[in-house]
Motif scaffolding. Structure first.
Motif, PDB file in Angstrom:
ATOM      1  N   THR A  74     -10.440  -0.253   1.416  1.00  0.00           N
ATOM      2  CA  THR A  74     -10.999  -1.018   2.271  1.00  0.00           C
ATOM      3  C   THR A  74     -10.984  -2.802   1.757  1.00  0.00           C
ATOM      4  N   ALA A  75      -9.709  -3.314   1.812  1.00  0.00           N
ATOM      5  CA  ALA A  75      -9.163  -4.135   1.199  1.00  0.00           C
ATOM      6  C   ALA A  75      -9.453  -5.601   1.859  1.00  0.00           C
ATOM      7  N   THR A  76      -9.841  -5.514   2.952  1.00  0.00           N
ATOM      8  CA  THR A  76     -10.083  -6.650   3.837  1.00  0.00           C
ATOM      9  C   THR A  76     -11.034  -7.986   3.034  1.00  0.00           C
ATOM     10  N   GLY A  77     -11.924  -7.572   2.418  1.00  0.00           N
ATOM     11  CA  GLY A  77     -12.853  -8.597   1.844  1.00  0.00           C
ATOM     12  C   GLY A  77     -11.981  -9.039   0.629  1.00  0.00           C
ATOM     13  N   TRP A  78     -11.361  -8.145  -0.146  1.00  0.00           N
ATOM     14  CA  TRP A  78     -10.650  -8.905  -1.390  1.00  0.00           C
ATOM     15  C   TRP A  78      -9.623  -9.760  -0.914  1.00  0.00           C
ATOM     16  N   LEU A  79      -8.711  -9.320   0.293  1.00  0.00           N
ATOM     17  CA  LEU A  79      -7.883 -10.052   0.737  1.00  0.00           C
ATOM     18  C   LEU A  79      -8.264 -11.695   1.351  1.00  0.00           C
ATOM     19  N   ALA A  80      -9.489 -11.472   1.890  1.00  0.00           N
ATOM     20  CA  ALA A  80      -9.896 -12.737   2.270  1.00  0.00           C
ATOM     21  C   ALA A  80     -10.160 -13.676   1.347  1.00  0.00           C
ATOM     22  N   LEU A  81     -11.034 -12.995  -0.018  1.00  0.00           N
ATOM     23  CA  LEU A  81     -11.104 -13.846  -1.040  1.00  0.00           C
ATOM     24  C   LEU A  81      -9.874 -14.277  -1.638  1.00  0.00           C
ATOM     25  N   ALA A  82      -8.931 -13.516  -1.630  1.00  0.00           N
ATOM     26  CA  ALA A  82      -7.653 -14.092  -2.092  1.00  0.00           C
ATOM     27  C   ALA A  82      -7.173 -15.254  -1.431  1.00  0.00           C
ATOM     28  N   ALA A 121       3.853  -9.411  -0.469  1.00  0.00           N
ATOM     29  CA  ALA A 121       4.713  -8.191  -0.885  1.00  0.00           C
ATOM     30  C   ALA A 121       4.032  -7.171  -1.827  1.00  0.00           C
ATOM     31  N   ALA A 122       3.292  -7.649  -2.582  1.00  0.00           N
ATOM     32  CA  ALA A 122       2.210  -6.847  -3.577  1.00  0.00           C
ATOM     33  C   ALA A 122       1.363  -6.023  -2.683  1.00  0.00           C
ATOM     34  N   TYR A 123       0.836  -6.659  -1.816  1.00  0.00           N
ATOM     35  CA  TYR A 123      -0.128  -5.656  -0.954  1.00  0.00           C
ATOM     36  C   TYR A 123       0.454  -4.727  -0.039  1.00  0.00           C
ATOM     37  N   LEU A 124       1.748  -4.817   0.446  1.00  0.00           N
ATOM     38  CA  LEU A 124       2.450  -4.194   1.212  1.00  0.00           C
ATOM     39  C   LEU A 124       2.725  -3.079   0.380  1.00  0.00           C
ATOM     40  N   VAL A 125       3.034  -3.140  -0.924  1.00  0.00           N
ATOM     41  CA  VAL A 125       3.603  -2.424  -1.839  1.00  0.00           C
ATOM     42  C   VAL A 125       2.268  -1.347  -2.326  1.00  0.00           C
ATOM     43  N   GLY A 126       1.301  -2.054  -2.510  1.00  0.00           N
ATOM     44  CA  GLY A 126       0.365  -1.349  -3.161  1.00  0.00           C
ATOM     45  C   GLY A 126      -0.776  -0.771  -2.372  1.00  0.00           C
ATOM     46  N   SER A 127      -0.847  -1.106  -1.177  1.00  0.00           N
ATOM     47  CA  SER A 127      -1.992  -0.606  -0.533  1.00  0.00           C
ATOM     48  C   SER A 127      -1.781   0.893  -0.069  1.00  0.00           C
ATOM     49  N   ARG A 128      -2.596   1.514   0.091  1.00  0.00           N
ATOM     50  CA  ARG A 128      -2.663   2.971   0.488  1.00  0.00           C
ATOM     51  C   ARG A 128      -3.146   3.178   1.954  1.00  0.00           C
ATOM     52  N   ALA A 129      -3.372   2.153   2.651  1.00  0.00           N
ATOM     53  CA  ALA A 129      -4.016   2.152   4.031  1.00  0.00           C
ATOM     54  C   ALA A 129      -2.624   2.222   4.937  1.00  0.00           C
ATOM     55  N   GLY A 130      -2.836   2.547   6.065  1.00  0.00           N
ATOM     56  CA  GLY A 130      -1.815   2.696   7.149  1.00  0.00           C
ATOM     57  C   GLY A 130      -1.178   1.380   7.450  1.00  0.00           C
ATOM     58  N   TRP A 131       0.080   1.339   8.047  1.00  0.00           N
ATOM     59  CA  TRP A 131       0.757   0.051   8.351  1.00  0.00           C
ATOM     60  C   TRP A 131      -0.123  -0.721   9.562  1.00  0.00           C
ATOM     61  N   GLY A 132      -0.938  -0.249  10.090  1.00  0.00           N
ATOM     62  CA  GLY A 132      -1.537  -1.071  11.104  1.00  0.00           C
ATOM     63  C   GLY A 132      -2.896  -1.781  10.394  1.00  0.00           C
ATOM     64  N   ARG A 133      -3.444  -0.888   9.548  1.00  0.00           N
ATOM     65  CA  ARG A 133      -4.479  -1.520   8.729  1.00  0.00           C
ATOM     66  C   ARG A 133      -4.055  -2.572   8.008  1.00  0.00           C
ATOM     67  N   ARG A 134      -2.817  -2.272   7.139  1.00  0.00           N
ATOM     68  CA  ARG A 134      -2.235  -3.321   6.378  1.00  0.00           C
ATOM     69  C   ARG A 134      -2.127  -4.597   7.269  1.00  0.00           C
ATOM     70  N   LEU A 135      -1.442  -4.602   8.247  1.00  0.00           N
ATOM     71  CA  LEU A 135      -1.000  -5.790   9.211  1.00  0.00           C
ATOM     72  C   LEU A 135      -2.363  -6.589   9.415  1.00  0.00           C
ATOM     73  N   LEU A 136      -3.393  -5.650   9.957  1.00  0.00           N
ATOM     74  CA  LEU A 136      -4.750  -6.291  10.500  1.00  0.00           C
ATOM     75  C   LEU A 136      -5.468  -7.005   9.352  1.00  0.00           C
ATOM     76  N   ASP A 137      -5.258  -6.491   7.952  1.00  0.00           N
ATOM     77  CA  ASP A 137      -5.845  -7.240   6.867  1.00  0.00           C
ATOM     78  C   ASP A 137      -5.022  -8.575   6.540  1.00  0.00           C
ATOM     79  N   LEU A 138      -3.677  -8.375   6.647  1.00  0.00           N
ATOM     80  CA  LEU A 138      -2.999  -9.485   6.366  1.00  0.00           C
ATOM     81  C   LEU A 138      -3.250 -10.644   7.346  1.00  0.00           C
TER      82      LEU A 138
END
Length: 730
Positions: A178-186, A210-227
């Motif tokens: 659940t990386a949304t909060g950390w991404l928002a802080l960054a 690039a680091a988040y796309l490589v490192g995240s274990r979430a699905g692609w939909g969640r990754r794109l939403l977080d970004l």
């Protein structure tokens, strides 16, 4: 999970170490590194104003909320500095606590620099373990350009802290489902970096994404939403101040460095794409044909004088930049190539990807490569101290790389063990090559590095099959050899103080490289007497001196803001006695170079007309006329050899101060200033102006001469032949 190799398992164990607590020796080691960095950054900072342009602004900003919010250069709130004000906000708060002094202005930089070293350790530790983290922190603390810029009040120190903090948040985001909060802080921290030095802060974003796309274990939909959420946050946190300045009701300060008084123009023009692509308002080393600026030629990679030398693949290794940041770049290149080969072989072997490890390499390796290329090929104004933004990535890649090389060195089979001694050898060889460019300046550091390096290689070769203690001794000797010269340069930079380097363009190293990094040259004419720096006779052959179109050499001497001359004090006393209560008792043509010393060393409301370089239309002729009509304008100074100048002109006129410097990519160009001298006919100084501020400045000069009365120098204590021209506009 049984298919994961031992190297990956070991990395995971080491990477998980922070969650098990920290041993006392680890805390003590980190504390020692932070104390060391604090001493280097803090030593003797009470003896300099740093960059007087910003120091004057800090004093002005402390006098009203509007000045504080906009980042006003002058106490009357006429024009701002040419950067967003976040870095200066912290300095103003320090001044409110300690009072306006040299120490108070520079102390926040010390705190920010030490905090960045600490945060880099905590970030790298989560990815590569304690040993890599300590090495990364030590490398950053001992990077020469980082030491000297953290002793100065340019905004780069806070920018580095903010992007390192953002990297910590990105590392946490890569670990979390659940990386949304950390991404928002960054994203928020990068936005704060934008409000410190505009688009330079965004240079880390490709590596972060690039680091988040490589490192995240979430699905692609969640990754794109977080970004997507992070993108919204970075835009809002970057542009809220820009929007606020646009919506602020008039009258309001003119945004310095812009062409229309708006922060929007500054973002996308002078402080934005102009830094990358150059042009007549951002003349870099290669801008002689279209920007009217051509520094002297020469040096590795086609570089020469002109702040950072010419753009190109070898720029970071030229005479100006090599001693600032390049010490471990060959080692970092070896590490990245080795890890790329290792990663390809790992993938081709069908083994699963350790996303945390891969994300770390992408983040820090991407940071180093992307920003390194941007600095190398930028065609606009490029100052050596910008490269401090590479220091965290150099530390992280070198620290993690040495730990990985050590692990391979201790493996009984294969040839990867050779990477450690090879890394030591190329690092020491490059250090000696840099030192050899000026052997008269502390060459002992290079010889010490070579001696330690040879001893380290011998011990490493013997210890390969020997006892572990012998091998560890070789590793320690190798690290000492690799860091010997940058440590010496950092210590010497701290001890020498800012007065030698100049707060407007701080550099480490020998006088040769500092001079080359502080030289610019206008085209149009060769100095009639053929003299250059310090009056030395310059070669007239075009192959040695460059094109016959090159003009007078201008050298930044960094004396800005230290004091007023006796004549300037007498003039200031006259103005204070006769116009002290007016809204604008004194306006000074020549911009910040002429006005900074007056603002810093007096409580008079002094206006530096034209912003930094006198080329801004602030105040306009119409504003001057309104001030005079309403009885608000007292005196205007034209001409003069200002003590606030940061440049000396070496030509047939002798050494004259009239040029200063402001920080670049966010800052750092030199302009003609308040001595009344003109560059050669047809020359186009940086900032898109000609003469002393271009047509805008000339129009102000003409208005003053037509509407105000020249004061006899004898009436205020000036010499009969003084270059200070004081006009009464009462």
């Amino acid at each position: 999970m049984t298919s994961v190799d031992t190297t990956t398992r070991h990395a995971r164990v080491e990477g998980a170490e922070p969650r098990r607590g920290t041993a006392p020796w680890q805390w003590l080691s980190l504390a020692a590194i932070c104390v060391l960095s604090g001493v280097l950054y803090c030593w003797g900072i009470g003896g300099s104003w740093g960059n007087s342009y910003y120091s004057a602004a800090v004093k002005s900003m402390s006098q009203s909320f509007e000045n504080f919010f906009f980042g006003s250069f002058d106490p009357a709130g006429v024009v701002t500095v040419d950067k967003p004000p976040m870095a200066l906000w912290l300095q103003v708060l320090s001044v409110k606590v300690f009072g306006f002094s040299q120490f108070a202005v520079l102390f926040p930089q010390v705190l920010a620099g030490v905090a960045a070293v600490f945060l880099l350790h905590r970030t790298v530790r989560r990815w590569a373990g304690e040993h890599a983290a300590l090495l990364a922190a030590l490398v950053m603390a001992l990077t020469p350009i980082t030491v000297v810029i953290n002793r100065d009040n340019n905004p780069d120190t806070l920018l580095v802290l903010l992007v390192v903090a953002a990297a910590y948040a990105m590392t946490r985001a890569s670990e979390s489902r659940t990386a949304t909060g950390w991404l928002a802080l960054a994203a928020f921290l990068v936005g704060c970096g934008f409000l410190t030095k505009m688009l330079q802060a965004w240079m880390v974003l490709p590596a972060f994404v690039a680091a988040y796309l490589v490192g995240s274990r979430a699905g692609w939909g969640r990754r794109l939403l977080d970004l997507g959420v992070a993108a919204v946050v970075v835009l809002v946190s970057s542009f809220w101040w820009v929007a606020a300045t646009a919506l602020w009701p008039s009258p309001k300060p003119y945004i310095g460095g812009s062409t229309d008084g708006s922060a929007w123009d500054l973002v996308f023009g002078y402080n934005g794409f102009g830094r990358i692509f150059g042009g007549d308002r951002n003349p870099g080393r290669n801008a002689g044909t279209d920007g009217g600026f051509q520094p002297p030629s020469g040096g590795p990679g086609g570089g020469g004088g002109g702040f950072a030398g010419s753009s190109g693949v070898l720029r970071l290794f030229n005479d100006q930049l090599a001693g600032q940041i390049s010490w471990l770049l060959p080692l970092c290149a070896l590490v990245l190539v080795a890890m790329l080969v290792f990663g390809v072989r790992h993938w081709r072997g069908g083994r699963p990807l350790d996303r945390g490890q891969a994300a770390g390499w992408v983040l820090w390796g991407g940071w180093l490569v992307v920003i390194g290329l941007m600095f190398s090929f930028a065609r606009g104004i490029m100052h050596p101290y910008y490269t401090t933004m590479l220091a965290p990535a150099v530390g992280a890649v070198a620290g993690a790389g040495v730990v990985r090389f050590w692990r391979w060195y201790r493996e009984p089979r294969g040839k990867a063990w050779l990477l450690l001694p090879v890394g030591v050898a190329i690092t020491v060889a490059w250090a000696m090559a840099v030192v050899a460019r000026e052997l008269s300046w502390h060459a002992w550091a290079g010889y010490a590095a070579v001696g330690l390096g040879v001893l380290a290689l011998v011990v490493l070769l013997i210890g390969r099959r020997g006892k572990a203690a012998l091998a560890r001794t070789g590793l320690v000797l190798g690290l000492a050899a690799a860091l010997a010269v940058p440590t010496a340069w950092s210590a010497l930079g701290a001890v020498s103080g800012q007065s030698r380097m100049g707060g407007a363009n701080p550099m480490a190293g020998p006088e040769m490289s500092i001079r080359q990094g502080n030289v610019m040259q206008f085209p149009g004419a060769v100095p009639p007497n053929g003299q250059g720096q310090d009056g030395a006779q310059q070669p007239q052959d075009s192959a040695e001196r460059g094109s016959a179109e090159e003009g007078p050499v201008l050298f930044m001497d960094g004396r800005g803001g230290e004091s007023l001359t006796e004549e300037e004090r007498k003039m200031l006393d006259h103005v204070r006695a006769n116009a002290g209560d007016l809204e604008v008792p004194l306006a000074v043509e020549g911009g910040s170079m002429a006005a900074s010393s007056y603002i810093i060393n007096s409580d008079l409301r002094v206006v530096g007309m034209g912003g930094f370089s006198s080329s801004d239309e602030a105040p306009s002729v119409a504003q001057l006329a309104e001030w005079k009509r309403s009885g608000q304008l007292g005196y205007v100074q034209l001409g003069g050899i200002s003590g606030s100048g940061g440049m000396r002109r070496h030509d047939d006129l002798g050494d004259r101060d009239g040029l200063g410097d402001r920080d670049g990519l966010g800052g750092g160009d030199a302009q003609p200033g308040g001595d009344g001298s003109q560059p050669p006919a047809g020359a186009q100084p940086p900032g898109g102006m000609s003469g002393r501020g271009g047509q805008v400045s000339q129009e102000r000069d003409e208005w003053v001469k037509q509407n105000c009365t020249l004061v006899n120098p004898a009436s205020w204590g000036g010499a009969a032949d003084t270059s200070l021209q004081l006009y009464s506009c009462k």
